[in-house]
Motif scaffolding. Structure first.
Motif, PDB file in Angstrom:
ATOM      1  N   ASP A 186     -50.984 -11.098 -51.844  1.00  0.00           N
ATOM      2  CA  ASP A 186     -51.141 -10.441 -53.150  1.00  0.00           C
ATOM      3  C   ASP A 186     -49.808  -9.900 -53.647  1.00  0.00           C
ATOM      4  OD1 ASP A 186     -53.851 -10.994 -53.242  1.00  0.00           O
ATOM      5  OD2 ASP A 186     -54.441  -9.058 -52.389  1.00  0.00           O
ATOM      6  N   LEU A 187     -49.058  -9.261 -52.748  1.00  0.00           N
ATOM      7  CA  LEU A 187     -47.763  -8.697 -53.152  1.00  0.00           C
ATOM      8  C   LEU A 187     -46.762  -9.811 -53.443  1.00  0.00           C
ATOM      9  CD1 LEU A 187     -46.076  -6.187 -53.653  1.00  0.00           C
ATOM     10  CD2 LEU A 187     -45.438  -6.199 -51.224  1.00  0.00           C
ATOM     11  N   ALA A 192     -43.581 -12.197 -57.609  1.00  0.00           N
ATOM     12  CA  ALA A 192     -43.140 -13.421 -58.282  1.00  0.00           C
ATOM     13  C   ALA A 192     -43.455 -13.357 -59.769  1.00  0.00           C
ATOM     14  CB  ALA A 192     -43.809 -14.637 -57.647  1.00  0.00           C
ATOM     15  N   ARG A 193     -44.659 -12.903 -60.082  1.00  0.00           N
ATOM     16  CA  ARG A 193     -45.062 -12.799 -61.490  1.00  0.00           C
ATOM     17  C   ARG A 193     -44.219 -11.759 -62.227  1.00  0.00           C
ATOM     18  NH1 ARG A 193     -48.629  -9.408 -62.859  1.00  0.00           N
ATOM     19  NH2 ARG A 193     -49.668  -9.477 -60.808  1.00  0.00           N
ATOM     20  N   GLU A 194     -43.956 -10.622 -61.569  1.00  0.00           N
ATOM     21  CA  GLU A 194     -43.174  -9.568 -62.225  1.00  0.00           C
ATOM     22  C   GLU A 194     -41.725 -10.001 -62.437  1.00  0.00           C
ATOM     23  OE1 GLU A 194     -43.610  -5.827 -60.240  1.00  0.00           O
ATOM     24  OE2 GLU A 194     -45.655  -5.537 -61.020  1.00  0.00           O
ATOM     25  N   ARG A 224     -40.543 -16.046 -49.674  1.00  0.00           N
ATOM     26  CA  ARG A 224     -41.869 -16.520 -50.099  1.00  0.00           C
ATOM     27  C   ARG A 224     -42.081 -16.239 -51.593  1.00  0.00           C
ATOM     28  NH1 ARG A 224     -42.494 -14.939 -44.841  1.00  0.00           N
ATOM     29  NH2 ARG A 224     -43.501 -16.463 -43.491  1.00  0.00           N
ATOM     30  N   VAL A 225     -41.558 -15.110 -52.064  1.00  0.00           N
ATOM     31  CA  VAL A 225     -41.636 -14.787 -53.492  1.00  0.00           C
ATOM     32  C   VAL A 225     -40.917 -15.852 -54.309  1.00  0.00           C
ATOM     33  CG1 VAL A 225     -40.865 -13.158 -55.271  1.00  0.00           C
ATOM     34  CG2 VAL A 225     -41.916 -12.298 -53.173  1.00  0.00           C
TER      35      VAL A 225
END
Length: 337
Positions: A186-187, A192-194, A224-225
């Motif tokens: 989730d993090l 990644a989205r942020e 991984r991000v």
């Protein structure tokens, strides 16, 4: 768990306790008194025996060199650093005096050199602050305070400005999360989205958000991000930085992301660039990288260098340096590939 181990073995922003990437390791039959006596002889020899000095100091670990310096001072009643400073010439002097400092003291002197006087050597600050582990950063800050009687963070704040200052101060905290064998999917997705929403998706860039994520998360997590980021953006992280970040800050962010992705590759690129350059800057960077990485990951840097250039680091050092300086650098290099 295996995946985590693979990542940690490749990314040297985490501690390499086993020293598998080191080209300079502890000398097996070490005797500080014997080495100190040999240095005394080499220095008292008419004309100074630079080869003997190089052979001793480049083939001992940092902790062994500290013992040699202590034994030398007991024998000569003079500090080894002071004697070598008078007896040797540049650029060899910088290599050997660098080797005599503890890693934290060497980093502190390089940071001090980057911020003293007119102007700031941004490339040096980014190289050091982006590539050090939490423990190395904490040791650096403490040593800087001890040596210069000033807080390193405040000195950097006084010498820089804007987003660059914010980035450096965030790195100086040395508060990056430590690696974990638990993946927080989730993090990873949120970060990644942020990163995407703070950059490519909006007009302008929320540099503060990028700084927070890139300086506080663990290295395996960030890798991984970056992989997840590609599902949001048609550009990878470095391409996004080049598109979104202003010129003054661009190289600094690129350097940080390169260190996160692979510290050895970051230094291989730096060495490749410097070995085709000229002047004092070339020698300064070559010296610093070889001295600071020889007991950490220079073997990995050599492999990345060969992969990128098609030539070994040993070959390129031989072609672009000479004399005793070359002899010292090749000893730290530790062999040909």
């Amino acid at each position: 768990m295996a995946k985590i181990h693979d990542i940690l073995s490749q990314v040297c922003l985490v501690d390499d306790d086993a020293g598998a990437g080191a080209t300079v390791k502890a000398f097996v039959n070490f005797n500080a008194e014997t080495d100190a006596t040999e240095l005394v002889r080499a220095i008292k020899t008419k004309g100074v025996d630079e080869h003997a000095i190089i052979d001793v100091l480049t083939r001992r670990s940092n902790s062994q060199r500290q013992d040699i310096a202590f034994a030398f001072e007991r024998q000569m009643k003079k500090k080894l650093e002071d004697v070598l400073n008078s007896a040797l010439c540049e650029p060899l002097k910088s290599v050997l005096l660098g080797l005599l400092k503890t890693p934290a003291k060497y980093d502190a002197s390089e940071v001090k050199g980057a911020i003293k006087g007119l102007g700031t050597n941004e490339a040096t600050l980014i190289e050091i602050l982006c590539s050090r582990t939490n423990k190395q950063m904490q040791d650096l800050c403490r040593t800087y305070q001890e040596v210069y009687k000033k807080e390193m963070k405040k000195e950097i704040e006084g010498d820089t400005s804007g987003d660059f200052r914010k980035l450096l101060c965030a790195l100086v905290k040395g508060s990056r999360s430590e690696p974990s064998n638990v993946e927080d999917m989730d993090l990873i997705d949120t970060d990644a989205r942020e990163l995407y929403e703070a950059g490519v998706k909006k007009k302008g860039t929320d540099v503060g958000k990028w700084i927070t994520i890139l300086t506080e998360r663990s290295i395996p997590h960030l890798n991984r991000v970056f992989g997840r980021y590609n599902s949001y953006s048609c550009f990878d992280m470095i391409e996004s930085i080049k598109k979104e970040v202003t010129k003054d800050l661009r190289n600094n962010f690129v350097g940080l992301v390169q260190c996160i992705q692979s510290t050895p590759e970051f230094f291989a690129d730096k060495l490749s660039l410097m070995l085709t350059a000229k002047g004092d800057l070339k020698k300064d960077v070559l010296t610093r990288v070889m001295v600071s990485r020889c007991e950490i990951d220079l073997l990995y840097i050599r492999k990345e260098f060969k992969k990128k250039t098609g030539k070994s680091l040993h070959q390129c050092l031989t072609a672009s340096t000479k004399g005793d300086y070359q002899r010292a650098l090749l000893a730290l290099c530790g062999g040909d590939d």
